[in-house]
Design an enzyme around this catalytic site. Structure first.
Site, PDB file in Angstrom:
ATOM      1  N   ARG A   1       0.800  -1.234   0.000  1.00 25.56           N
ATOM      2  CA  ARG A   1       0.000   0.000   0.000  1.00 25.56           C
ATOM      3  C   ARG A   1       0.832   1.284   0.000  1.00 25.56           C
ATOM      4  NH1 ARG A   1      -4.049  -0.276   4.721  1.00 25.56           N
ATOM      5  NH2 ARG A   1      -2.848  -2.063   5.451  1.00 25.56           N
TER       6      ARG A   1
ATOM      7  N   SER B   1       8.210  -5.379  15.123  1.00 23.81           N
ATOM      8  CA  SER B   1       7.936  -5.205  13.695  1.00 23.81           C
ATOM      9  C   SER B   1       8.685  -3.978  13.191  1.00 23.81           C
ATOM     10  CB  SER B   1       6.443  -4.984  13.449  1.00 23.81           C
ATOM     11  OG  SER B   1       5.755  -6.185  13.624  1.00 23.81           O
TER      12      SER B   1
ATOM     13  N   LYS C   1      30.940  29.679   2.927  1.00 22.02           N
ATOM     14  CA  LYS C   1      31.347  28.267   2.996  1.00 22.02           C
ATOM     15  C   LYS C   1      32.783  28.165   3.470  1.00 22.02           C
ATOM     16  CE  LYS C   1      33.638  26.037   0.421  1.00 22.02           C
ATOM     17  NZ  LYS C   1      34.403  25.601  -0.737  1.00 22.02           N
TER      18      LYS C   1
HETATM   19  C1  UD1 Z   1       0.256  -8.659  12.623  1.00 26.99           C
HETATM   20  C2  UD1 Z   1      -0.363  -9.617  13.631  1.00 26.99           C
HETATM   21  C3  UD1 Z   1      -1.639  -9.024  14.171  1.00 26.99           C
HETATM   22  C4  UD1 Z   1      -1.349  -7.676  14.806  1.00 26.99           C
HETATM   23  C5  UD1 Z   1      -0.659  -6.751  13.806  1.00 26.99           C
HETATM   24  C6  UD1 Z   1      -0.209  -5.499  14.497  1.00 26.99           C
HETATM   25  C7  UD1 Z   1       0.232 -11.839  12.829  1.00 26.99           C
HETATM   26  C8  UD1 Z   1      -0.241 -13.057  12.145  1.00 26.99           C
HETATM   27  N1  UD1 Z   1      -0.650 -10.863  12.978  1.00 26.99           N
HETATM   28  O1  UD1 Z   1      -0.653  -8.564  11.546  1.00 26.99           O
HETATM   29  O2  UD1 Z   1      -2.200  -9.904  15.147  1.00 26.99           O
HETATM   30  O3  UD1 Z   1      -2.567  -7.086  15.254  1.00 26.99           O
HETATM   31  O4  UD1 Z   1       0.517  -7.405  13.259  1.00 26.99           O
HETATM   32  O5  UD1 Z   1       0.314  -4.579  13.579  1.00 26.99           O
HETATM   33  O6  UD1 Z   1       1.354 -11.790  13.266  1.00 26.99           O
HETATM   34  N2  UD1 Z   1       6.582  -9.766   8.062  1.00 26.99           N
HETATM   35  C9  UD1 Z   1       7.669 -10.504   7.694  1.00 26.99           C
HETATM   36  N3  UD1 Z   1       7.474 -11.634   6.978  1.00 26.99           N
HETATM   37  C10 UD1 Z   1       6.241 -12.082   6.635  1.00 26.99           C
HETATM   38  C11 UD1 Z   1       5.132 -11.317   7.029  1.00 26.99           C
HETATM   39  C12 UD1 Z   1       5.325 -10.163   7.741  1.00 26.99           C
HETATM   40  O7  UD1 Z   1       8.816 -10.139   7.983  1.00 26.99           O
HETATM   41  O8  UD1 Z   1       6.160 -13.119   6.000  1.00 26.99           O
HETATM   42  C13 UD1 Z   1       6.795  -8.539   8.827  1.00 26.99           C
HETATM   43  C14 UD1 Z   1       6.294  -7.308   8.122  1.00 26.99           C
HETATM   44  O9  UD1 Z   1       7.327  -6.718   7.358  1.00 26.99           O
HETATM   45  C15 UD1 Z   1       5.901  -6.412   9.280  1.00 26.99           C
HETATM   46  C16 UD1 Z   1       5.495  -7.408  10.367  1.00 26.99           C
HETATM   47  O10 UD1 Z   1       6.062  -8.636  10.014  1.00 26.99           O
HETATM   48  O11 UD1 Z   1       6.992  -5.651   9.737  1.00 26.99           O
HETATM   49  C17 UD1 Z   1       3.981  -7.540  10.515  1.00 26.99           C
HETATM   50  O12 UD1 Z   1       3.479  -8.059   9.316  1.00 26.99           O
HETATM   51  P1  UD1 Z   1       2.081  -7.618   8.722  1.00 26.99           P
HETATM   52  O13 UD1 Z   1       1.842  -8.307   7.461  1.00 26.99           O
HETATM   53  O14 UD1 Z   1       1.982  -6.144   8.736  1.00 26.99           O
HETATM   54  O15 UD1 Z   1       1.124  -8.263   9.845  1.00 26.99           O
HETATM   55  P2  UD1 Z   1      -0.358  -7.843  10.119  1.00 26.99           P
HETATM   56  O16 UD1 Z   1      -1.236  -8.496   9.141  1.00 26.99           O
HETATM   57  O17 UD1 Z   1      -0.443  -6.389  10.278  1.00 26.99           O
END
Ligand code: UD1
Ligand code: CA
Length: 480
Positions: free
Chosen positions: A16, A112, A373
């Site tokens: 996004r 994260s 400068k």
């Molecule tokens: C996740 C949580 C959700 C929480 C939310 C808070 C899970 C399954 N869900 O959801 O419960 O409310 O965060 O923001 O954990 N990432 C990876 N590898 C992957 C997928 C994601 O490194 O395969 C990283 C992303 O870059 C990001 C973080 O993990 O920094 C969270 O991933 P994202 O896809 O945003 O999770 P949400 O669906 O938001």
């Protein structure tokens, strides 16, 4: 005390954002989101930090390496390692990639890379809540929990599991306590649970959040550390969210400055960022009675002495501005690596430009459209209009005329111009460096000075004026 190891998930795509730049490298206050996270993580003095990379991995890893190389960038030294997650099969899968690097005896804090504003104190409290043996979840209640994982509790209030929004029933979607994406968990337990994860869910992903139900099953206590400050767990998924967090972060910085007594004309029109050119972390130090007008941007390390006034719409980076100095509107001060010093009581601007190595002494005046400068100006020196001083040493009380410049660059090398004390340089002069003008000497307007001028002399180096009396201008001829 259990040793702390931190895992930062940073492999996600960030669709996004609609950007070529990996999401965790998008900047908030001039700093990549991931580096905000690492900065707070470092404050916990962890034994090791593992960053899970995937989308844009080479760039993300390079950004980590660069920040590790800047001395003092992080409050504490720690060992940083990156592991690749290819393909990205969910947050549980992400942490699985880090698991081999985590020693069994540690406590693991999972963060994260796209949640930039969590404060170290909050993380410390979460780590404390885990007590080295429990699973601790950072949670918050939100008026609109759409999209987040919900905390499901039993009748007695104990946490049972986390259900992702996409998997949740209507009743579960009505729950407003959400999981922040941040947890603390003993490594040994985490590894056992990770091995048991499946992707049997709406998104066909390995959810890290499934470890909660496993903990309950295994009789491991689960604690929710619920905070009230939603900003600390807000993630960045879109440019609009990034901008909203930027404003919230700036508002907090402005608030902190005002609490120290700094007078901001409008805290909503204030920005303090890391410096993009030098990478210097943002730090604005203000003595008493500093006033800052609207629309100013400070980057890197800036010090403002007592009573300093900063006019509207100035951009100031890596500079020390001494007591009583006044910076008039629309002034650009860019210290970069070398820094800029403005002496006590100096007047700068409006529309002035101070570049790296500009060192202004006490009571120096730099006026509109003047560029300085790598030059030192001693006490009381003045360059008030439309001028350039590069690689110059300017003595006390020198008056440097409008439109005058130093020709400091011969196309290959830079040379110095020395103007000793009390020199007067008229308007529109060119000082061809290397050149020295002795103390008290005067340079006539319009001169090109390529040879040294002795102290006390008048030097004029321009074509002599010729007056032709009764001169008739050509008249336009009528067309045939
Ligand atoms: C996740 C949580 C959700 C929480 C939310 C808070 C899970 C399954 N869900 O959801 O419960 O409310 O965060 O923001 O954990 N990432 C990876 N590898 C992957 C997928 C994601 O490194 O395969 C990283 C992303 O870059 C990001 C973080 O993990 O920094 C969270 O991933 P994202 O896809 O945003 O999770 P949400 O669906 O938001
Ligand atoms: Ca997210």
């Amino acid at each position: 005390m259990t040793a702390l190891d931190i895992v930062v998930m940073a492999a996600g795509k960030g669709t996004r954002m609609k950007s070529r730049i990996p999401k965790v490298l998008q900047r908030l206050a001039g700093r990549a989101l991931l580096l905000h996270v690492l900065g707070q993580a470092a404050r916990l003095a962890p034994r090791r930090v593992v960053v899970v990379t995937g989308h844009g991995a080479p760039e993300v890893e390079a950004a980590c390496a660069r920040s590790m190389g800047v001395e003092g960038y992080f409050d504490h030294q720690f060992e940083l390692q990156c592991v690749r997650q290819e393909p990205q099969l969910g947050t549980g899968h992400a942490v699985q990639q880090a698991a081999p690097l985590l020693a069994d005896d540690g406590l693991v804090l999972v963060l994260s890379g796209d949640v930039p504003l969590t404060q170290a104190d909050t993380l410390r409290a979460l780590v404390a809540a885990a007590q080295g043996e429990r699973l601790a979840l950072l949670t918050v209640t939100l008026p609109d929990p759409t999209g987040y994982g919900r905390i499901v509790r039993a009748a007695d209030g104990s946490v049972q599991r986390i259900v992702e929004h996409k998997d949740a029933s209507a009743a579960e979607r009505a729950l407003d306590e959400i999981y922040s994406g941040i947890m603390a968990v003993p490594a040994r337990l985490l590894k056992g649970w990770l091995a048991r994860l499946s992707n049997d869910n709406a998104q066909r992903e390995y959810y890290l959040t499934d470890v909660v139900a496993m903990a309950v099953q295994d009789g491991v206590p689960v604690v929710a550390h619920c905070i009230s400050d939603a900003l600390q767990v807000a993630g960045v998924n879109s440019p609009a969210q990034l901008a909203a967090l930027e404003r919230a972060h700036q508002a907090r910085q402005a608030q902190a400055l005002m609490e120290q007594g700094v007078r901001l004309a409008d805290p909503a029109r204030f920005d303090l960022r890391d410096d993009a050119y030098s990478g210097t972390p943002a730090e604005l130090r203000c003595a008493q009675d500093v006033e800052i007008d609207v629309g100013c941007i400070f980057t890197g390390r800036v010090e403002l002495g007592e009573g300093v006034q900063i006019g509207a719409h100035c951009h100031i980076s890596n500079a020390r501005i001494a007591a009583g100095a006044v910076i008039h509107p629309y002034t650009h001060i860019a210290g970069e690596q070398a820094g800029v010093d403005v002496g006590p009581g100096a007047l700068v601007g409006p529309f002035a430009r101070l570049r790296p190595g500009a060192q202004l002494g006490p009571q120096v005046h730099i006026g509109n459209f003047v560029e300085v400068k790598n030059s030192t100006l001693a006490e009381g020196a003045k360059a008030n209009h439309l001028a350039y001083l590069g690689d110059a040493s300017v003595g006390a009380r020198v008056n440097y005329g409008a439109g005058s410049i130093t020709a400091n660059y011969d196309g290959a090398n830079k040379h110095r111009t020395v103007l000793e004390a009390d020199v007067h340089v008229g308007s529109n002069c060119v000082l061809v460096a290397p050149v020295t003008v002795g103390a008290g000497a005067t340079v006539g307007g319009g001169s090109t000075i390529a040879k040294d001028v002795p102290a006390g002399a008048l030097s004029v180096a321009r074509g002599r004026q010729v007056n032709i009396p009764g001169w008739q201008r050509p008249v336009k001829q009528a067309k045939a």
